[in-house]
Scaffold this active site. Structure first.
Site, PDB file in Angstrom:
ATOM      1  N   GLU A  47      -6.686 -17.073  -0.004  1.00 48.97           N
ATOM      2  CA  GLU A  47      -6.044 -18.044   0.896  1.00 48.97           C
ATOM      3  C   GLU A  47      -5.056 -18.920   0.132  1.00 48.97           C
ATOM      4  OE1 GLU A  47      -9.263 -20.018   2.960  1.00 48.97           O
ATOM      5  OE2 GLU A  47      -9.714 -18.203   4.114  1.00 48.97           O
ATOM      6  N   CYS A  56      -5.759 -11.114   3.454  1.00 43.68           N
ATOM      7  CA  CYS A  56      -7.104 -10.601   3.730  1.00 43.68           C
ATOM      8  C   CYS A  56      -7.607  -9.714   2.595  1.00 43.68           C
ATOM      9  CB  CYS A  56      -7.111  -9.792   5.023  1.00 43.68           C
ATOM     10  SG  CYS A  56      -6.950 -10.786   6.520  1.00 43.68           S
ATOM     11  N   GLU A  58      -8.886  -6.779   2.758  1.00 41.26           N
ATOM     12  CA  GLU A  58      -8.440  -5.384   2.900  1.00 41.26           C
ATOM     13  C   GLU A  58      -7.064  -5.199   2.263  1.00 41.26           C
ATOM     14  OE1 GLU A  58      -9.679  -7.440   5.163  1.00 41.26           O
ATOM     15  OE2 GLU A  58     -10.528  -6.381   6.872  1.00 41.26           O
TER      16      GLU A  58
HETATM   17  N1  THU Z   1     -10.354 -12.152   6.572  1.00 39.34           N
HETATM   18  C1  THU Z   1     -10.379 -11.046   5.770  1.00 39.34           C
HETATM   19  O1  THU Z   1     -10.205 -11.144   4.552  1.00 39.34           O
HETATM   20  N2  THU Z   1     -10.608  -9.848   6.351  1.00 39.34           N
HETATM   21  C2  THU Z   1     -10.864  -9.659   7.671  1.00 39.34           C
HETATM   22  O2  THU Z   1     -11.094  -8.536   8.090  1.00 39.34           O
HETATM   23  C3  THU Z   1     -10.844 -10.797   8.591  1.00 39.34           C
HETATM   24  C4  THU Z   1     -10.522 -12.112   8.005  1.00 39.34           C
HETATM   25  C5  THU Z   1     -10.142 -13.465   5.945  1.00 39.34           C
HETATM   26  C6  THU Z   1      -8.851 -14.145   6.269  1.00 39.34           C
HETATM   27  C7  THU Z   1      -9.203 -15.598   5.979  1.00 39.34           C
HETATM   28  O3  THU Z   1      -9.065 -15.822   4.586  1.00 39.34           O
HETATM   29  C8  THU Z   1     -10.675 -15.684   6.331  1.00 39.34           C
HETATM   30  O4  THU Z   1     -11.154 -14.344   6.352  1.00 39.34           O
HETATM   31  C9  THU Z   1     -10.941 -16.348   7.666  1.00 39.34           C
HETATM   32  O5  THU Z   1     -10.226 -15.764   8.674  1.00 39.34           O
END
Ligand code: THU
Length: 135
Positions: A47, A56, A58
């Site tokens: 983040e 994210c 992934e």
């Molecule tokens: N997030 C992921 O890393 N992967 C996902 O499949 C869904 C959401 C992260 C984005 C953000 O840093 C946190 O989870 C909250 O949404």
């Protein structure tokens, strides 16, 4: 996919999840990819104080895979920090689709051991895939 291989991916994703940089959401996610060449790559969410710049888990795992010369995902595991499964967001579905085919398995696991496996056709039906200009 055999359960030993899945466990190896879950362990990799869980190790990456610990390193997530998620001070704004408090929601640590891990991901691990098994490439068709049988290599593994992991990732966590990263983040940023400028919230829309966050990445994210992934996407991080996909970046690691591409950096290392692989482009075909056999399986990707996504580990949730809660007892609910964490399904990939819309943008990540498109990113996973870029490196997937009909055999690719997307495996979601929760903190308490729940697991669900889906194909990309199930996660992203009617995916955009044709960028060839018509003349
Ligand atoms: N997030 C992921 O890393 N992967 C996902 O499949 C869904 C959401 C992260 C984005 C953000 O840093 C946190 O989870 C909250 O949404």
């Amino acid at each position: 996919m055999d359960s030993k291989k899945i466990k190896q991916l879950v362990d990799l994703a869980t190790a990456a999840q610990v390193n997530a940089h998620a001070p704004y959401s408090g929601f640590n996610v891990g991901a691990a990819i098994l490439s068709k060449t049988t290599h593994t790559y992991s990732g966590c969410n990263v983040e940023n104080v400028a919230y829309p710049l966050g990445q994210c888990a992934e996407a991080t795992a996909i970046g690691n895979m591409v950096c290392n010369g692989d482009k075909a995902i056999a399986a990707i595991v996504i580990t949730s920090p809660t007892e609910d499964l964490c399904f990939p967001c819309g943008g990540c579905r498109q990113k996973i689709a870029e490196f997937s085919d009909e055999s690719t398995q997307v495996i979601m696991t929760s903190k308490d051991g729940k697991m669900q496996t889906l194909s990309m056709a199930e996660l992203l039906p009617y995916a955009f895939s044709n960028n060839t200009p018509t003349s």
